[in-house]
Write a protein that holds these residues in place. Sequence first.
Motif, PDB file in Angstrom:
ATOM      1  N   ILE A 442       0.863  -1.188   0.000  1.00 30.21           N
ATOM      2  CA  ILE A 442       0.000   0.000   0.000  1.00 30.21           C
ATOM      3  C   ILE A 442       0.894   1.231   0.000  1.00 30.21           C
ATOM      4  CG2 ILE A 442      -1.793   1.238   1.268  1.00 30.21           C
ATOM      5  CD1 ILE A 442      -2.503  -1.522   2.536  1.00 30.21           C
ATOM      6  N   LYS A 443       0.664   2.122  -0.971  1.00 26.93           N
ATOM      7  CA  LYS A 443       1.523   3.294  -1.132  1.00 26.93           C
ATOM      8  C   LYS A 443       0.875   4.541  -0.524  1.00 26.93           C
ATOM      9  CE  LYS A 443       1.878   3.232  -5.619  1.00 26.93           C
ATOM     10  NZ  LYS A 443       2.350   3.601  -6.979  1.00 26.93           N
ATOM     11  N   GLY A 444       1.713   5.469  -0.100  1.00 28.48           N
ATOM     12  CA  GLY A 444       1.271   6.782   0.350  1.00 28.48           C
ATOM     13  C   GLY A 444       1.915   7.850  -0.514  1.00 28.48           C
ATOM     14  N   LYS A 445       1.136   8.843  -0.921  1.00 25.66           N
ATOM     15  CA  LYS A 445       1.642   9.838  -1.871  1.00 25.66           C
ATOM     16  C   LYS A 445       2.834  10.610  -1.316  1.00 25.66           C
ATOM     17  CE  LYS A 445       0.058  13.585  -4.882  1.00 25.66           C
ATOM     18  NZ  LYS A 445      -1.085  14.450  -5.272  1.00 25.66           N
ATOM     19  N   ASN A 446       2.770  10.969  -0.040  1.00 30.25           N
ATOM     20  CA  ASN A 446       3.845  11.761   0.562  1.00 30.25           C
ATOM     21  C   ASN A 446       4.694  10.940   1.523  1.00 30.25           C
ATOM     22  OD1 ASN A 446       3.008  14.223  -0.723  1.00 30.25           O
ATOM     23  ND2 ASN A 446       1.326  14.338   0.748  1.00 30.25           N
ATOM     24  N   ALA A 447       4.644   9.633   1.388  1.00 33.13           N
ATOM     25  CA  ALA A 447       5.388   8.754   2.301  1.00 33.13           C
ATOM     26  C   ALA A 447       6.880   8.822   2.012  1.00 33.13           C
ATOM     27  CB  ALA A 447       4.892   7.325   2.167  1.00 33.13           C
ATOM     28  N   GLU A 448       7.665   8.451   2.992  1.00 33.41           N
ATOM     29  CA  GLU A 448       9.116   8.388   2.821  1.00 33.41           C
ATOM     30  C   GLU A 448       9.669   7.310   3.744  1.00 33.41           C
ATOM     31  OE1 GLU A 448       9.949  12.152   5.831  1.00 33.41           O
ATOM     32  OE2 GLU A 448      10.266  12.379   3.679  1.00 33.41           O
ATOM     33  N   PRO A 449      10.826   6.725   3.412  1.00 31.74           N
ATOM     34  CA  PRO A 449      11.396   5.662   4.242  1.00 31.74           C
ATOM     35  C   PRO A 449      11.638   6.136   5.673  1.00 31.74           C
ATOM     36  CG  PRO A 449      12.517   5.771   2.135  1.00 31.74           C
ATOM     37  CD  PRO A 449      11.638   6.992   2.205  1.00 31.74           C
ATOM     38  N   GLN A 450      11.410   5.229   6.627  1.00 34.53           N
ATOM     39  CA  GLN A 450      11.584   5.551   8.041  1.00 34.53           C
ATOM     40  C   GLN A 450      12.857   4.896   8.583  1.00 34.53           C
ATOM     41  OE1 GLN A 450       9.340   7.694   9.635  1.00 34.53           O
ATOM     42  NE2 GLN A 450       8.704   7.879   7.481  1.00 34.53           N
ATOM     43  N   LEU A 451      13.574   5.627   9.430  1.00 41.05           N
ATOM     44  CA  LEU A 451      14.790   5.086  10.026  1.00 41.05           C
ATOM     45  C   LEU A 451      14.499   3.821  10.830  1.00 41.05           C
ATOM     46  CD1 LEU A 451      17.855   5.691  10.369  1.00 41.05           C
ATOM     47  CD2 LEU A 451      17.265   6.809  12.524  1.00 41.05           C
ATOM     48  N   SER A 452      13.311   3.739  11.443  1.00 37.94           N
ATOM     49  CA  SER A 452      12.960   2.578  12.268  1.00 37.94           C
ATOM     50  C   SER A 452      12.892   1.291  11.453  1.00 37.94           C
ATOM     51  CB  SER A 452      11.611   2.813  12.964  1.00 37.94           C
ATOM     52  OG  SER A 452      10.582   3.046  12.005  1.00 37.94           O
ATOM     53  N   TRP A 453      12.726   1.392  10.134  1.00 42.83           N
ATOM     54  CA  TRP A 453      12.672   0.193   9.291  1.00 42.83           C
ATOM     55  C   TRP A 453      13.989  -0.588   9.349  1.00 42.83           C
ATOM     56  CZ3 TRP A 453      10.186   2.310   4.116  1.00 42.83           C
ATOM     57  CH2 TRP A 453       8.845   2.655   4.366  1.00 42.83           C
ATOM     58  N   GLN A 655      23.310  16.424  15.194  1.00 48.33           N
ATOM     59  CA  GLN A 655      22.265  15.475  15.580  1.00 48.33           C
ATOM     60  C   GLN A 655      22.880  14.456  16.540  1.00 48.33           C
ATOM     61  OE1 GLN A 655      20.421  12.525  12.790  1.00 48.33           O
ATOM     62  NE2 GLN A 655      18.551  13.650  13.268  1.00 48.33           N
ATOM     63  N   ALA A 656      22.358  14.409  17.761  1.00 48.96           N
ATOM     64  CA  ALA A 656      22.899  13.515  18.782  1.00 48.96           C
ATOM     65  C   ALA A 656      22.295  12.125  18.699  1.00 48.96           C
ATOM     66  CB  ALA A 656      22.646  14.107  20.169  1.00 48.96           C
ATOM     67  N   GLU A 657      20.995  12.049  18.417  1.00 51.80           N
ATOM     68  CA  GLU A 657      20.302  10.765  18.344  1.00 51.80           C
ATOM     69  C   GLU A 657      19.174  10.866  17.328  1.00 51.80           C
ATOM     70  OE1 GLU A 657      18.760   9.439  22.111  1.00 51.80           O
ATOM     71  OE2 GLU A 657      20.408  10.379  23.214  1.00 51.80           O
ATOM     72  N   GLN A 658      18.751   9.706  16.843  1.00 50.31           N
ATOM     73  CA  GLN A 658      17.530   9.642  16.039  1.00 50.31           C
ATOM     74  C   GLN A 658      16.786   8.379  16.440  1.00 50.31           C
ATOM     75  OE1 GLN A 658      17.767  10.828  12.091  1.00 50.31           O
ATOM     76  NE2 GLN A 658      15.601  10.614  11.715  1.00 50.31           N
ATOM     77  N   ASP A 659      15.639   8.561  17.069  1.00 49.96           N
ATOM     78  CA  ASP A 659      14.839   7.444  17.546  1.00 49.96           C
ATOM     79  C   ASP A 659      13.392   7.751  17.212  1.00 49.96           C
ATOM     80  OD1 ASP A 659      13.911   5.192  18.738  1.00 49.96           O
ATOM     81  OD2 ASP A 659      14.118   5.926  20.802  1.00 49.96           O
ATOM     82  N   PRO A 660      12.982   7.452  15.956  1.00 50.04           N
ATOM     83  CA  PRO A 660      11.631   7.817  15.516  1.00 50.04           C
ATOM     84  C   PRO A 660      10.577   7.477  16.570  1.00 50.04           C
ATOM     85  CG  PRO A 660      12.832   6.776  13.742  1.00 50.04           C
ATOM     86  CD  PRO A 660      13.683   6.668  14.973  1.00 50.04           C
TER      87      PRO A 660
END
Length: 696
Positions: A442-453, A655-660
């Motif tokens: 299922i696609k989203g028009k404004n979706a983008e890859p997530q770091l959590s993936w 950027q110190a951390e990235q934790d979606p």
Amino acid sequence: MLRQYELVERVKEYDPNADEALLNRAYVYTVQKHGTQKRASGDPYFSHPVEVAGLMTDLKLDQETIITALLHDTVEDTLATIEDVEDKFGSEVARLVDGVTKLSKIEAMPEDERAAENLRKFLLAMSEDIRVLLVKLADRLHNMRTLHFIKSPEKRQRISRETMDIYAPLAERVGMYEYMREMQALAFEQIEPDAYQTITGRLEQIRNSDGGQVDAIALAIKQALAEAGLKVEVSGREKHPYSIWKKMAERHVSFEQITDIMAFRVITESEEDCYRAMGVLHRTWQFIPGRFKDYISTPKNNGYRSLHTSLIYENSMRVEVQIRTREMHRTNEFGLAAHWAYKQGDRPDGQVSWLRDLIEIVDASHDAEELLEHTRLAVYQDRIFAFTPKGALFQLPKGATPVDFAFAVHTDLGAQAVGAKINGRHMPLRTALNNGDVVDIIKGKNAEPQLSWLSFVVTGKARAAIRRAVRLKERAEVASLGRKLLDEISGRLPAKIGKKAVREAVQRLEMEDEEDFLYAIGAHKLDDREVMEALLPGSTADLGDDADWGRQERAISIRGLTAGVGFKLAECCHPVPGDRIVGLRRPSEGVEVHTIDCLELASGIDTDWLDLSWDKRSSGAIGRLRVTLYDRPGTLAEMATIFAQNHANVKTLEQAEQDPPFAVWSVDLDVKDLAHLTRILSALRASDAVAQAERG
């Protein structure tokens, strides 16, 4: 070692039109160029390229490939150049030799990085012509056969690990199982010598005590199939030591618990006979459920085709049986090389798609270590099969998820994925796929890859694409911040700054484009003075030395210090005028000024403590903040706007951390005093873009 006439005769046997004179010239050229060079074995060095060429004749490859094999080390190890090769043997051979040649030996690089750098060059060359891979695999195989002559155990182990990690998987990936098995066996002997000796010793015991059992089982299989009217060839063998050791490690079992040590191969006359033979065997002996695999109707990506089944023979003995035609057998043993009709320009479709995936991984990988990780994932995992709703088949590693599937179908589909249906049911994107699943993305028009993936995807292609998308997003946000900072810096210049001045600034700083310029400003790779000078040369001439510039309005003095005593503001707590402060004085050092609640004060228990306070005229210091933003477009720009509205100059941003769904940033600001810093904190905490804001 093959003699000159023997090599030429081998080629002429399967290619009567081969240019005999050119082959002779290539043989003589490599002998002359390598001259008196010796291998570790003491043999003349030219024996190696000659043997590699011999391996290529076993695969019946074209004369250009044979000549490339003969010349593949001349450019690297002799005074010969690519221009020399092109002049004497043509542009095609020169291009192939250039692809195979190791362009540099980066001995100072870490092992993984060195291997990855070679792999990067190799994959790019391979994408242009698969014959580069075939020669390289033969080169590595012959080097492994003579590896025992190298005296250094460390070097033998390094070469063996590289072979196991890169070259054996690549051989498997193009279906060259004969090469793969021999490389693994030779590398395993060096990497795990004790395990190798133990397993080969046990196999020898079995061989001496079985009383010809392997031959007896092979004969029983052949008789059963002959009685059903099938004309077949049957051969039996013990599994390779590495294969047994791998199974022991994966199942956490001992050698005695491995029941299917023997494997048998049935060669039939037709594809139909393969299925008939399988039926006969299943009726004659009990087959083990879950162990049957049909790689004829659904071949592996590398073109491998065969039926696999496991039977329970007499005395509860398990045996593995592979059933295939003679044509399948040749393809399975030598893969792509077995049917490489290069003169007609044919390339098997499965190989083209795999090579395309690998090149995407090369392009998306940020550094050599990341490339090696992604490529290992791409070439060396067991496979499952999944289908699109329209029936298109995709092979993926075990444990693959809908996100891996989406990126396998197309990079854009993976980037736009927001959900998935598996066999018609909505399922989470982290769900592991099973054989035969039908996956609808299922696609989203404004979706983008997530770091959590990254926590659940397993394919190299998916990991590389996700990391690249996250880097680009972060870069865009930092560039957006850079735009706001540029506007603030430009406002301090004596002239109005337009697009032309920005373009010229980019050129003066030797940057790629305006985005690079903005990113450098946002990431504080350029200080204010450098930006002003790039925009308007000479504009900072009256501002004094670099060390003092930017601090003209700053006048910090501290009460409680003896006149002339030097001090510095501690980097751990970044005190600003208005904070309650204390000083630590160590022998032979100046005074270090901390906030009264700084945790680092505990380390100064044995030093002199000074009761300090700010002079009323003190103004200006660096304040550090730790800001947790919601990880969505525009939040970084909103934070930058708050800084600009409160007249705070950003000194560093990291950027110190990235934790979606959060991203944590460390920011150093040029502020007047504590009241100024407190106002900025209050504004940040009131913003919908900010989850949390504290002093850092």
